[in-house]
Design an enzyme around this catalytic site. Structure first.
Site, mmCIF file in Angstrom:
data_model
loop_
_atom_site.group_PDB
_atom_site.id
_atom_site.type_symbol
_atom_site.label_atom_id
_atom_site.label_comp_id
_atom_site.label_asym_id
_atom_site.label_seq_id
_atom_site.Cartn_x
_atom_site.Cartn_y
_atom_site.Cartn_z
ATOM 1 N N ARG A 65 -8.402 24.246 -15.667
ATOM 2 C CA ARG A 65 -8.296 22.791 -15.740
ATOM 3 C C ARG A 65 -8.256 22.250 -17.162
ATOM 4 N NH1 ARG A 65 -11.532 18.261 -15.739
ATOM 5 N NH2 ARG A 65 -10.841 16.579 -14.368
ATOM 6 N N ARG A 76 15.016 11.090 -3.853
ATOM 7 C CA ARG A 76 13.791 10.480 -4.399
ATOM 8 C C ARG A 76 12.814 11.553 -4.891
ATOM 9 N NH1 ARG A 76 10.771 6.491 -0.429
ATOM 10 N NH2 ARG A 76 10.239 8.451 0.586
ATOM 11 N N GLU A 98 4.099 -4.717 -1.584
ATOM 12 C CA GLU A 98 4.581 -3.950 -0.416
ATOM 13 C C GLU A 98 3.402 -3.671 0.504
ATOM 14 O OE1 GLU A 98 6.003 -0.005 -1.577
ATOM 15 O OE2 GLU A 98 4.437 0.169 -3.078
ATOM 16 N N LYS A 100 6.547 8.735 -6.072
ATOM 17 C CA LYS A 100 5.809 9.058 -4.839
ATOM 18 C C LYS A 100 4.821 10.192 -5.146
ATOM 19 C CE LYS A 100 6.891 9.186 0.145
ATOM 20 N NZ LYS A 100 6.052 8.093 0.578
ATOM 21 N N TYR A 130 5.198 13.986 -3.235
ATOM 22 C CA TYR A 130 5.395 14.332 -1.823
ATOM 23 C C TYR A 130 6.520 13.509 -1.227
ATOM 24 C CZ TYR A 130 3.263 10.010 -0.029
ATOM 25 O OH TYR A 130 3.006 8.703 0.286
ATOM 26 N N HIS A 143 -6.413 18.488 -19.035
ATOM 27 C CA HIS A 143 -5.660 17.290 -18.639
ATOM 28 C C HIS A 143 -4.179 17.412 -18.998
ATOM 29 C CE1 HIS A 143 -9.545 15.586 -17.840
ATOM 30 N NE2 HIS A 143 -8.992 14.456 -17.422
ATOM 31 N N LEU A 176 7.482 1.292 -4.133
ATOM 32 C CA LEU A 176 8.247 2.506 -3.864
ATOM 33 C C LEU A 176 9.624 2.117 -3.331
ATOM 34 C CD1 LEU A 176 7.850 5.660 -3.693
ATOM 35 C CD2 LEU A 176 7.629 5.292 -1.233
HETATM 36 N N1 PDD Z 1 4.984 6.148 3.150
HETATM 37 N N2 PDD Z 1 5.782 2.100 0.198
HETATM 38 C C1 PDD Z 1 4.767 2.973 0.228
HETATM 39 C C2 PDD Z 1 3.588 2.734 -0.647
HETATM 40 C C3 PDD Z 1 4.831 4.098 1.076
HETATM 41 O O1 PDD Z 1 3.826 4.977 1.097
HETATM 42 C C4 PDD Z 1 5.958 4.262 1.917
HETATM 43 C C5 PDD Z 1 6.107 5.432 2.840
HETATM 44 C C6 PDD Z 1 6.987 3.299 1.854
HETATM 45 C C7 PDD Z 1 8.229 3.416 2.717
HETATM 46 O O2 PDD Z 1 9.030 4.478 2.293
HETATM 47 P P1 PDD Z 1 10.019 5.233 3.297
HETATM 48 O O3 PDD Z 1 10.841 4.197 3.949
HETATM 49 O O4 PDD Z 1 10.807 6.126 2.389
HETATM 50 O O5 PDD Z 1 9.173 5.999 4.283
HETATM 51 C C8 PDD Z 1 6.865 2.245 0.981
HETATM 52 C C9 PDD Z 1 5.067 7.363 3.914
HETATM 53 C C10 PDD Z 1 5.606 7.169 5.292
HETATM 54 C C11 PDD Z 1 3.722 8.059 3.893
HETATM 55 O O6 PDD Z 1 3.044 7.973 2.878
HETATM 56 O O7 PDD Z 1 3.367 8.726 4.884
#
Ligand code: PDD
Length: 287
Positions: free
Chosen positions: A100, A52, A180, A146, A33, A102, A204
């Site tokens: 389904r 990304r 993070e 992501k 996503y 895996h 991320l």
């Molecule tokens: N999340 N690290 C994680 C684990 C995140 O889920 C996000 C962003 C970031 C920051 O990434 P960016 O600057 O590209 O938004 C770092 C989004 C906002 C979400 O899950 O809604």
């Protein structure tokens, strides 16, 4: 309109019930996503989000269906149809639907869905700072992708939320190192130097993080150290802040019971937020 969805090539209201029961995103979290922001009816940093998105697809071996041009056109159409000026667009791509198993079934057709929603940035959090909790990072070892698998993030955020805090700062227990935020990247300022975790499999690569490192910090000649640090090191920092698409640059003034600096948003944090707002204004000026 306050929200609008896109599913199976159609624009739909969000109360239209439409999920395929055997979609692998639904059953395995087998998908990816992105979430991007809209300012003044214009997408911000969409090229970085799409870059990304492509990388996540490659890492999970999901074949490309829509081109960047088509994705940009869909974003523009959602904005236009909803008439939303300030909000977020969430889009996800699952591997597709099949009985389904895996392993990846053959001839999968990836499935794209999107939601646009009106939303405002928490300017009160940016002005006053937020309180974060420190939570163990129990996620898998590919946090650079992501993916839809966010339970480690969700549980950490819920733990912070229950305490009345706005974000959770994650740390790897064995190494005693901060990675993070649960949905953000984490920075601190110590002795005038900007510290943040290096880009590797444990975090991320945030779009906001990249803009801060590449475009905002150089404006103030800030030295950046991309190196992991411990919670204790963070407690002794002068300033701390998180970055994300939705939080932009938000000061962190407390982590658990530890006050950061003088407990107020710091100078460097405020300068970086202002520089970030200037970049938004340049890219998304009123039409
Ligand atoms: N999340 N690290 C994680 C684990 C995140 O889920 C996000 C962003 C970031 C920051 O990434 P960016 O600057 O590209 O938004 C770092 C989004 C906002 C979400 O899950 O809604």
């Amino acid at each position: 309109m306050k929200e609008l969805g896109y599913f199976d090539g159609e624009f739909i209201t969000l109360d239209t019930a439409k999920v395929r029961l055997e979609d692998r995103g639904y059953e395995f979290g087998d998908g990816i996503y992105e979430a991007s922001r809209i300012y003044n009816g214009t997408s911000f940093a969409l090229a970085r989000h799409l870059e990304r998105y492509r990388r996540s697809m490659r890492e999970l071996q999901i074949p490309i269906t829509d081109t960047d041009e088509e994705m940009i056109a869909l974003h523009e159409e959602l904005i236009q149809k909803s008439q939303i000026k300030n909000g977020t667009i969430y889009f996800q791509l699952t591997r597709g639907t099949a009985p389904r198993t895996h392993y990846f079934p053959e001839k999968m057709m990836p499935h794209l869905s999107m939601v646009i929603r009106e939303s405002a940035v928490h300017s009160d959090w940016q002005e006053n700072g937020i309180h974060a909790s420190l939570e163990e990072d129990v996620r898998w070892l590919r946090c650079d992708i992501k993916t839809l698998n966010l339970l480690g993030n969700v549980l950490a955020k819920q733990s912070a939320h229950k305490k009345g805090y706005q974000e959770a700062i994650l740390y790897r227990k064995e190494a005693n190192l901060i990675t993070e935020g649960s949905s953000s990247n984490f920075f601190l300022v110590k002795d005038g130097v900007l510290w943040t975790h290096p880009l590797n499999n444990l975090i991320l690569k945030g779009v906001t993080r990249s803009i801060i490192v590449e475009k905002c910090a150089p404006k103030f000649d800030l030295t950046i150290v991309e190196k992991a640090f411990s919670p204790e090191f963070a407690y002794s920092a002068e300033e701390a802040f998180v970055t994300s698409t939705t939080l932009e640059v938000t000061p962190v003034t407390f982590i658990n019971r530890h006050q950061i600096g003088n407990g107020e948003p710091g100078k460097v944090t405020r300068q970086l937020l202002q520089a970030y707002h200037e970049i938004i204004a340049q890219e998304c000026s009123k039409k």
